[in-house]
Design an enzyme around this catalytic site. Sequence first.
Site, PDB file in Angstrom:
ATOM      1  N   ASP A 150       1.549   9.113  25.306  1.00  0.00           N
ATOM      2  CA  ASP A 150       0.924   7.874  24.851  1.00  0.00           C
ATOM      3  C   ASP A 150       1.893   6.702  25.022  1.00  0.00           C
ATOM      4  OD1 ASP A 150      -1.265   9.381  23.971  1.00  0.00           O
ATOM      5  OD2 ASP A 150      -0.442   9.604  21.952  1.00  0.00           O
ATOM      6  N   ASP A 173      -1.539   9.674  29.007  1.00  0.00           N
ATOM      7  CA  ASP A 173      -2.549  10.011  28.011  1.00  0.00           C
ATOM      8  C   ASP A 173      -3.171   8.719  27.503  1.00  0.00           C
ATOM      9  OD1 ASP A 173      -4.138  11.433  26.286  1.00  0.00           O
ATOM     10  OD2 ASP A 173      -2.522  12.241  25.059  1.00  0.00           O
ATOM     11  N   ASP A 177      -3.035   5.204  20.648  1.00  0.00           N
ATOM     12  CA  ASP A 177      -3.728   6.159  19.795  1.00  0.00           C
ATOM     13  C   ASP A 177      -3.402   5.846  18.339  1.00  0.00           C
ATOM     14  OD1 ASP A 177      -4.743   7.388  22.014  1.00  0.00           O
ATOM     15  OD2 ASP A 177      -3.857   9.353  21.615  1.00  0.00           O
ATOM     16  N   ARG A 230     -13.080   4.552  26.081  1.00  0.00           N
ATOM     17  CA  ARG A 230     -12.322   4.450  24.829  1.00  0.00           C
ATOM     18  C   ARG A 230     -11.805   3.038  24.581  1.00  0.00           C
ATOM     19  NH1 ARG A 230      -8.806  10.111  24.378  1.00  0.00           N
ATOM     20  NH2 ARG A 230     -10.563  11.526  24.776  1.00  0.00           N
TER      21      ARG A 230
END
Length: 338
Positions: A150, A173, A177, A230
């Site tokens: 991330d 990734d 997050d 997302r």
Amino acid sequence: MRNLPSLTRRGLLAGAAATAATAALPAVAGHARAAAPASARRSRAAAVAQGADGFAGVPALGLSGTTGGAGGPVVTVTDAETFLDYCDRDAPYVIQVSGTLRISSKQGVRSNKTIVGLGTDAEITGGGLDMYRRQNVIIRNLRFTDADDDSISIQQSSHHIWIDHCTFSAGADGLIDIVRGADYVTVSWNHFHDHSKTMLIGHSDANGSQDRGRLRVSFHHNFFDGTAQRHPRVRFGEPVHVYNNYYRNNTLYGVASTEDAGVLVEGNYFENVAHPIYSGYDASGPGRVVERNNVYVNCGKPETLGTVIEPRTFYAYTLDAPADLPAVVPAGAGAGRI
């Protein structure tokens, strides 16, 4: 619907009643944009000058808002080793990043830090930053590229985090997050490009016991520029406030509310997004989602469901006109704009 905390039960948005008629504006040929209106220029100037707004600015959990390393020493770093040393210190610091720092994996940032890039070319590449049980962190004016995990991870009850005026691309990734009980986060004026899984709120369908009543996040004035999905995908968090963002050419979807999350999608501009809003996605069950005052150009129909806690229960905000966002947001979002 599950019982709501007494603090916010009065501030509900009804999905059917609160969904505004969507505007049908003509598509703009290519990507050429008119100059930003005066109101847009004022909005950008205010964004540069202000402190943390949205959920990161809410007094809660013993903090008056998000102030980062204010009051601590101001240091300038030009190499990764020195940078990570300051990030790992317990005391408050304002850490100014000059040039490109190459790191690997996810490197921890302790509480009470401001990490800010100098000029227009400050960059963190190869790895990312991790807030694990931390609080009161500001990250601004940085490019994040080619992370091997991330780019930014906010997790394990970390709270009062503000990510502002950064540019994110090409991570392995997620770019950002926000998971495992994190809370009181604002993501503002960032540019996301050349990536698929952009931002995740709530890491799994099985983590409701930790996440319910938390994962309160504000997303505003971000530019989702050709990223696939997302923007964000949400589990359990409520309210998640997605407002005044510009979505362009997002190939899979814009926003997904799943697993009983409560998401307000308000005053955004969606352009060439076949599925601007989902309730439920993949194996995750439906989430509640209210949309109002959005613009859809060459887009599919947004999905809505149920009711959502009103963000104004927590903080005040002023919307830019959604029709202005294709000029406002690309001109002001990303690193090098403060």
